[in-house]
Write a protein that holds these residues in place. Structure first.
Motif, mmCIF file in Angstrom:
data_model
loop_
_atom_site.group_PDB
_atom_site.id
_atom_site.type_symbol
_atom_site.label_atom_id
_atom_site.label_comp_id
_atom_site.label_asym_id
_atom_site.label_seq_id
_atom_site.Cartn_x
_atom_site.Cartn_y
_atom_site.Cartn_z
ATOM 1 N N ARG A 48 -4.043 -1.308 -3.089
ATOM 2 C CA ARG A 48 -2.974 -2.593 -2.633
ATOM 3 C C ARG A 48 -2.712 -1.994 -1.128
ATOM 4 N NH1 ARG A 48 2.054 -3.872 -6.257
ATOM 5 N NH2 ARG A 48 0.359 -4.789 -7.388
ATOM 6 N N GLN A 69 -6.343 -13.439 3.257
ATOM 7 C CA GLN A 69 -6.452 -13.426 1.921
ATOM 8 C C GLN A 69 -7.672 -13.839 1.274
ATOM 9 O OE1 GLN A 69 -2.412 -14.835 1.046
ATOM 10 N NE2 GLN A 69 -1.847 -12.931 0.258
ATOM 11 N N TRP A 71 -10.568 -12.650 1.584
ATOM 12 C CA TRP A 71 -11.532 -11.636 1.109
ATOM 13 C C TRP A 71 -11.076 -11.194 -0.317
ATOM 14 C CZ3 TRP A 71 -15.449 -9.767 3.587
ATOM 15 C CH2 TRP A 71 -15.681 -9.894 4.899
ATOM 16 N N GLU A 72 -9.808 -11.385 -0.735
ATOM 17 C CA GLU A 72 -9.446 -10.959 -2.088
ATOM 18 C C GLU A 72 -9.906 -11.838 -3.240
ATOM 19 O OE1 GLU A 72 -4.740 -9.948 -0.853
ATOM 20 O OE2 GLU A 72 -4.890 -11.578 -2.250
ATOM 21 N N LYS A 73 -10.566 -12.953 -2.931
ATOM 22 C CA LYS A 73 -11.082 -13.672 -3.860
ATOM 23 C C LYS A 73 -12.533 -12.978 -4.285
ATOM 24 C CE LYS A 73 -9.703 -18.175 -2.104
ATOM 25 N NZ LYS A 73 -10.059 -19.366 -1.473
ATOM 26 N N ASN A 76 -12.103 -6.322 -4.693
ATOM 27 C CA ASN A 76 -11.015 -5.912 -5.591
ATOM 28 C C ASN A 76 -10.042 -5.161 -4.702
ATOM 29 O OD1 ASN A 76 -9.169 -4.958 -7.752
ATOM 30 N ND2 ASN A 76 -10.671 -3.580 -8.358
ATOM 31 N N ASP A 78 -6.133 -5.968 -2.469
ATOM 32 C CA ASP A 78 -4.877 -6.678 -2.440
ATOM 33 C C ASP A 78 -4.171 -6.472 -1.141
ATOM 34 O OD1 ASP A 78 -2.730 -8.348 -2.990
ATOM 35 O OD2 ASP A 78 -1.854 -6.896 -4.507
#
Length: 548
Positions: A48, A69, A71-73, A76, A78
């Motif tokens: 995170r 964000q 990249w978060e899709k 792994n 956050d």
């Protein structure tokens, strides 16, 4: 794009745990020029990352949040945007009038003074189009994840018109030939990087003109993640479980007639670069009471170089009748440092202590005794098999959290089936894994798997739930469960995995038990340990772990 920023190509290749040459980030007066990279440029998987803005309007900040964000899709990771306090990534806009856009690479962000930015956007304003926000923000946050320049990847296929590139960058940036070669032309050695095939469509590849190459092959104006970007970043920061995280025999066949050997090939999607570590646990058992309860979940040997799939088995043997069963597993990529430690071949330890590397493992009672041996009972009538596991020296500075799952059982018929597995006497250097029974139950053998992780690990928490926490063992109840509240709320829905760690079931009826979680949200989840038909369930418990 600013005039002094070359229209050059950058990478979807990520830093490998090898010694690296100086960074090829394109520098500006206040940016990370000639940055040297360390071996551990990757962030821990599942990290995170706190992101804080040092300046900028609400409009600009919201645009950066939105496109970062993306990249978060697929990774792994956050990105957690905070208004104050420490942050690994600090974003500025035109910091000290810097007109360039740049970012430090991976964990090298941690080397930068907390008063200074680790990322800068030099040409954004209220009139910037979304296409430019998408291209530049996604690109710079790719650098923050550890990405290097694509054109310097060992897989690069660009045939540079070196004289033209050197001349243009001297005119636009004032660079001499040596700096242009370092920043644009020279490639990394294969041992220095982990890379995909060269991808001209990568978001990490900026536009450069056709006349910079000998074959007239420039690059397109890329604005979004390519399919290669998505697949590659998913391999480098893989989600814990890419399949459902569980397998039920009922998905493969009818419950009757019973079948002893049951298996499924699980595809890793995306694949790993090398075989990940797996932790296995039983979450469902449906077996006939007329024979011993014999069940185990295991995998076929996994090729150390294979990161494509594995074969999961739920088996019985001898005259036992297996109607159904289920298993949960966890995946840990080989380079996940938070679940690894330093090995040592010189540590002195008792003969019954196993030194583990990394801190995931299995305890099978058959490694300590035969099925005809029975552990002595303590003063409370509990009989236990115990194994002490030592963590590699220096792995933990405080006692870690340890998750334990039952993965194999061989229990005698004719006496109630009572067994539990737990971690006890946990210290920073070791812990004991105990598999226990009581009363007249006979445990011929049992096995449990475990994983340890440090306290305070970002995005990870775990615990134990048990029907005995809210009711007595008698009278029995078929439906057991409750609500778990996470110690701290997640900013998005986490993944929760659970398997059996305790059961107490009457042997007069078939053993039918299923443990699972549902209603997961950012604040917690519901857990269940249920029986069905005429099964008599006195108590049951699960060990769970959440990643978010």
């Amino acid at each position: 794009m600013a005039d002094d920023y070359p229209k050059a190509c950058v990478t979807d290749a990520l830093i490998a745990p090898e010694d690296l040459a100086p960074s090829n980030i394109i520098g500006t007066p206040n940016g990370p020029d000639h940055l040297a990279l360390r071996k551990d440029a990757f962030w821990p998987n599942g990290k995170r990352l706190k992101v804080r803005f040092l300046n900028g309007t609400t409009f600009l900040q919201d645009k950066v949040k939105y496109f970062a964000q993306t990249w978060e899709k697929y990774a792994n990771i956050d990105f957690q945007f905070v208004a104050s306090g420490d942050a690994e990534i600090r974003v500025a806009f035109k910091w000290n009038n810097d007109g360039g856009s740049w970012s430090y690479l991976g964990t090298d962000n941690l080397l930068i003074s907390k008063a200074n930015p680790t990322m800068n956007y030099g040409w954004f304003d209220e009139n910037t189009r979304d296409e430019e926000f998408s291209r530049t923000v996604t690109h710079e946050f790719g650098h923050a994840l550890g990405c290097i320049h694509e054109h310097q990847s060992p897989a690069g296929t660009i045939k540079w018109n070196e004289a033209k590139v050197i001349a243009d960058l001297k005119a636009s940036n004032g660079w001499d030939a040596a700096k242009t070669r370092q920043q644009v032309i020279n490639k990394y050695q294969a041992a220095q990087t982990t890379n995909s095939q060269f991808d001209r469509n990568s978001i990490m590849c900026y536009f450069f003109p056709a006349d910079w190459t000998l074959d007239g092959q420039g690059t397109p104006d890329n604005r979004v993640l390519s399919e290669t970007d998505k697949a590659f970043i998913g391999k480098m920061y893989p989600f814990r479980t890419h399949d459902a995280g569980k397998f039920r025999i009922a998905e493969a066949r009818e419950w009757y007639p019973p079948v002893a050997l049951n298996s499924r090939v699980i595809q890793f999607d995306p694949t790993y670069f090398e075989a990940p570590k797996l932790v296995l646990g039983l979450n469902e058992v449906d077996m006939d009471a007329k024979a011993n309860i014999r069940i185990k979940v295991h995998t076929d040997p996994i090729d150390k170089r294979s990161g494509e799939d594995f074969k999961l088995n739920i088996d019985s043997w001898s005259d036992s009748a297996l109607y159904g069963g289920g298993a949960t597993w966890l995946e840990f990529a080989a380079h996940e440092t938070d679940f690894q430690g330093k090995s040592s071949s010189t540590q002195v330890r008792p003969s019954n202590m196993t030194l583990t590397h990394p801190p995931v493992g299995v305890f099978d009672t058959l490694t300590q005794r035969t099925i005809d041996q029975v552990p002595a009972a303590d003063s409370a009538g509990v009989r236990r098999d115990v194994k002490t596991f030592a963590f590699p020296p220096g792995t933990y500075s405080a006692p870690p959290n340890v998750v334990v799952w039952l993965k194999a059982l061989d229990l005698a018929k004719g006496a109630n089936w009572r067994v539990r597995a737990l971690a006890r006497n946990v210290t920073a250097s070791s812990f004991e894994l105990a598999i226990e029974t009581w009363a007249d139950t006979r445990v011929f053998s049992a096995a449990a798997s475990w994983v340890a992780y440090p306290q305070g690990r970002d995005g990870v928490c775990s615990g134990v739930v048990n029907s005995l926490d809210y009711r007595a063992w008698y009278p029995p109840a078929s439906d057991n469960g409750g609500k778990v509240k996470f110690p701290a709320a997640y900013d998005k829905e986490p993944k929760v995995f659970a398997a059996l760690s305790h059961l107490d079931v009457d042997s007069a009826r078939n053993l039918r038990i299923k443990g699972f979680v549902d209603a997961v949200d950012s604040g917690g989840f519901a857990w269940h340990a249920n029986a069905w038909a005429d099964t008599v369930l006195y108590s049951a418990g699960l060990n769970w772990i959440a990643f978010g």
